[in-house]
Design an enzyme around this catalytic site. Structure first.
Site, PDB file in Angstrom:
ATOM      1  N   GLY A 155       0.836  -1.193   0.000  1.00  0.00           N
ATOM      2  CA  GLY A 155       0.000   0.000   0.000  1.00  0.00           C
ATOM      3  C   GLY A 155       0.870   1.241   0.000  1.00  0.00           C
ATOM      4  O   GLY A 155       1.592   1.502   0.962  1.00  0.00           O
ATOM      5  N   LEU A 156       0.828   2.004  -1.085  1.00  0.00           N
ATOM      6  CA  LEU A 156       1.698   3.166  -1.254  1.00  0.00           C
ATOM      7  C   LEU A 156       0.895   4.454  -1.153  1.00  0.00           C
ATOM      8  O   LEU A 156      -0.024   4.682  -1.939  1.00  0.00           O
ATOM      9  CB  LEU A 156       2.409   3.116  -2.604  1.00  0.00           C
ATOM     10  N   SER A 157       1.261   5.296  -0.190  1.00  0.00           N
ATOM     11  CA  SER A 157       0.601   6.588  -0.022  1.00  0.00           C
ATOM     12  C   SER A 157       1.354   7.711  -0.711  1.00  0.00           C
ATOM     13  O   SER A 157       0.829   8.813  -0.856  1.00  0.00           O
ATOM     14  CB  SER A 157       0.489   6.919   1.468  1.00  0.00           C
ATOM     15  N   GLY A 158       2.601   7.436  -1.099  1.00  0.00           N
ATOM     16  CA  GLY A 158       3.447   8.487  -1.641  1.00  0.00           C
ATOM     17  C   GLY A 158       4.368   9.088  -0.601  1.00  0.00           C
ATOM     18  O   GLY A 158       5.078  10.056  -0.888  1.00  0.00           O
ATOM     19  N   GLY A 159       4.374   8.524   0.623  1.00  0.00           N
ATOM     20  CA  GLY A 159       5.248   8.995   1.682  1.00  0.00           C
ATOM     21  C   GLY A 159       6.470   8.112   1.837  1.00  0.00           C
ATOM     22  O   GLY A 159       6.594   7.059   1.204  1.00  0.00           O
ATOM     23  N   ASP A 182       7.481   6.278   4.436  1.00  0.00           N
ATOM     24  CA  ASP A 182       7.320   5.000   5.129  1.00  0.00           C
ATOM     25  C   ASP A 182       6.899   3.886   4.174  1.00  0.00           C
ATOM     26  O   ASP A 182       7.498   2.804   4.157  1.00  0.00           O
ATOM     27  CB  ASP A 182       6.295   5.139   6.265  1.00  0.00           C
ATOM     28  N   SER A 183       5.874   4.137   3.389  1.00  0.00           N
ATOM     29  CA  SER A 183       5.439   3.102   2.448  1.00  0.00           C
ATOM     30  C   SER A 183       6.470   2.904   1.340  1.00  0.00           C
ATOM     31  O   SER A 183       6.645   1.785   0.827  1.00  0.00           O
ATOM     32  CB  SER A 183       4.065   3.447   1.865  1.00  0.00           C
ATOM     33  N   LEU A 224      -4.566   3.681  -3.116  1.00  0.00           N
ATOM     34  CA  LEU A 224      -5.996   3.960  -3.078  1.00  0.00           C
ATOM     35  C   LEU A 224      -6.219   5.441  -3.363  1.00  0.00           C
ATOM     36  O   LEU A 224      -5.649   6.304  -2.695  1.00  0.00           O
ATOM     37  CB  LEU A 224      -6.574   3.603  -1.705  1.00  0.00           C
ATOM     38  N   CYS A 236     -11.081   3.861   8.978  1.00  0.00           N
ATOM     39  CA  CYS A 236     -10.563   3.856   7.609  1.00  0.00           C
ATOM     40  C   CYS A 236      -9.689   2.630   7.373  1.00  0.00           C
ATOM     41  O   CYS A 236      -9.772   1.987   6.321  1.00  0.00           O
ATOM     42  CB  CYS A 236      -9.774   5.138   7.359  1.00  0.00           C
ATOM     43  N   CYS A 290      -5.999  13.525   7.208  1.00  0.00           N
ATOM     44  CA  CYS A 290      -5.912  13.718   5.757  1.00  0.00           C
ATOM     45  C   CYS A 290      -6.999  14.656   5.245  1.00  0.00           C
ATOM     46  O   CYS A 290      -6.750  15.463   4.350  1.00  0.00           O
ATOM     47  CB  CYS A 290      -5.967  12.372   5.044  1.00  0.00           C
TER      48      CYS A 290
END
EC number: 2.8.1.13
Length: 383
Positions: A31-35, A37-38, A57, A118, A217
């Site tokens: 799961g990649l948020s663009g931060g 950590d991921s 997502l 969430c 968010c």
């Protein structure tokens, strides 16, 4: 097998070794948020020779980490790592499960906790379902700072605090069901945030220096939490009253207040006043001196027992009533289930009797129970 780097921190190499020794098929959706950590999560799994695919997502339209910026950074990272990247449009689910949930809760005078909801309703379960259906992948990894302890006999997988106490995110993961938890991987649970930053920089990841979002968010997306609430809730001015009913001020909407709040009340009084209750039916903010805001017990509903079976007898636990709060000792007593509980699949309730009186116990927030580093479970504060 990948050769461990002499330039990486020992903790990072230890994570890669554990990933290499992981039982079963080494395919995973990250799961990649663009931060950062991921991003490092994906890089570590790749370096451990897993077949990695990125999964982002799409939660909201517009600017912000969950939107355009996050999608661009996640896609760019996957290009750097030479792994596939998939975007799943989850905007409708996010609107129904999170936005409407928040608006309803704040309008009713509670302070909802969207992050754990969430994780359960929007992120982990749906990501696992999509990955298995569309890609034949049965595991998902994320950049959460938490740890998992599988049971070798096929029993419950336990959820543990992350080793970095300042970044531990087990509080937001208490609500995950076992069927989901057993298919997750949290590589960063054994690292500290400085470890993560340093390794991301060493690998030259584009997100290595990306700042963290400092707010919810939705607040980040709208500019502030007040702006988000103003966009969805009509202005409803009302009274600020003492516990005996005396009117001491006016407010512009109970959704802008939370239990324990002292600053920003706009009330002049002989001693500092704190919010002790939000009355949605009367549209009133109830205030009192600090001593009246303290209490020694709480009722918790919609309890999910994540690491143990539901207890039949009272037990001593440590409890966090907010994400950043220190754990407090309490006696937990199971209560009879209530069929009308808002989450019928989780009818478990309990009463908490704290060893010391607590300040700012807030309906709608989570009370999460621990035994040392093990997250036993948690639920939503009801009273």
């Amino acid at each position: 097998m990948t050769t461990l780097s002499s330039q990486a921190a020992p903790a990072v190499n230890a994570v890669i070794e554990r990933l290499q020794a992981w039982p079963g098929e080494h395919r995973v959706a990250v799961g990649l948020s663009g931060g950062v950590d991921s991003s490092l999560t994906a890089a570590l799994l790749r370096d451990a020779q897993w077949q990695v695919e990125g999964l982002t997502l799409w939660l909201m339209s517009g600017k912000g980490a969950c939107c355009a910026e996050g999608l661009v950074d996640a896609a760019g990272l996957c290009e750097e790592l030479e792994i596939p990247h998939h975007v799943v449009d989850s905007r409708d689910t996010f609107q129904q499960e999170i936005v409407q949930f928040l608006v309803q809760g704040y309008g009713d005078g509670i302070t909802p906790l969207p992050c754990s909801r969430c994780n359960r309703a929007v992120k982990f379960g749906p990501m696992l379902d999509w990955a298995e259906k569309e890609r034949g992948i049965t595991r998902v990894a994320t950049g959460h700072y938490a740890r998992l302890r599988p049971n070798a006999d096929g029993g419950r997988t336990q959820l543990l605090r992350g080793l970095d106490a300042r970044k531990d995110q087990s509080y937001f993961l208490y609500d995950l069901p076992q069927a989901v938890l057993q298919r997750l991987i949290f590589p960063l649970g054994e690292l500290t945030k400085p470890d993560t930053r340093a390794e991301a920089a060493r690998l030259g990841l584009r997100t290595a220096e990306k700042p963290e979002s400092q707010d919810l968010c939705l607040a980040d997306h709208h500019g502030s939490m007040k702006a988000f609430l103003d966009a969805y809730l009509p202005e409803r001015p009302g009274e600020i009253v003492l516990t005996d009913g005396r009117v001491v001020g006016q407010h512009d909407g109970i959704e802008h207040f939370t239990i324990g709040q002292r600053k920003g009340l706009g009330v002049a009084w002989s001693e500092p006043l704190h919010v002790v209750r939000l009355d949605g039916a009367m549209n009133q903010v109830v205030v009192a001196p600090r001593a009246e805001a303290a209490r020694g017990d709480a009722v918790v509903g919609a309890v999910n027992w994540v690491s143990i079976d539901p207890p039949a007898e009272p037990l001593d636990v440590e409890v966090q009533v907010r994400y950043r709060s220190a754990p407090e000792r309490a006696r937990l007593t199971p209560l009879p289930p209530v069929e009308s509980d808002h989450q019928a699949e989780r009818p478990h309730r309990c009463r908490l009797d704290f060893a010391e009186e607590q300040f700012s116990i807030t309906p709608g927030q989570a009370a999460v129970f621990y035994d040392g580093e093990v997250c036993l479970g948690g639920g939503l504060i009801q009273a």
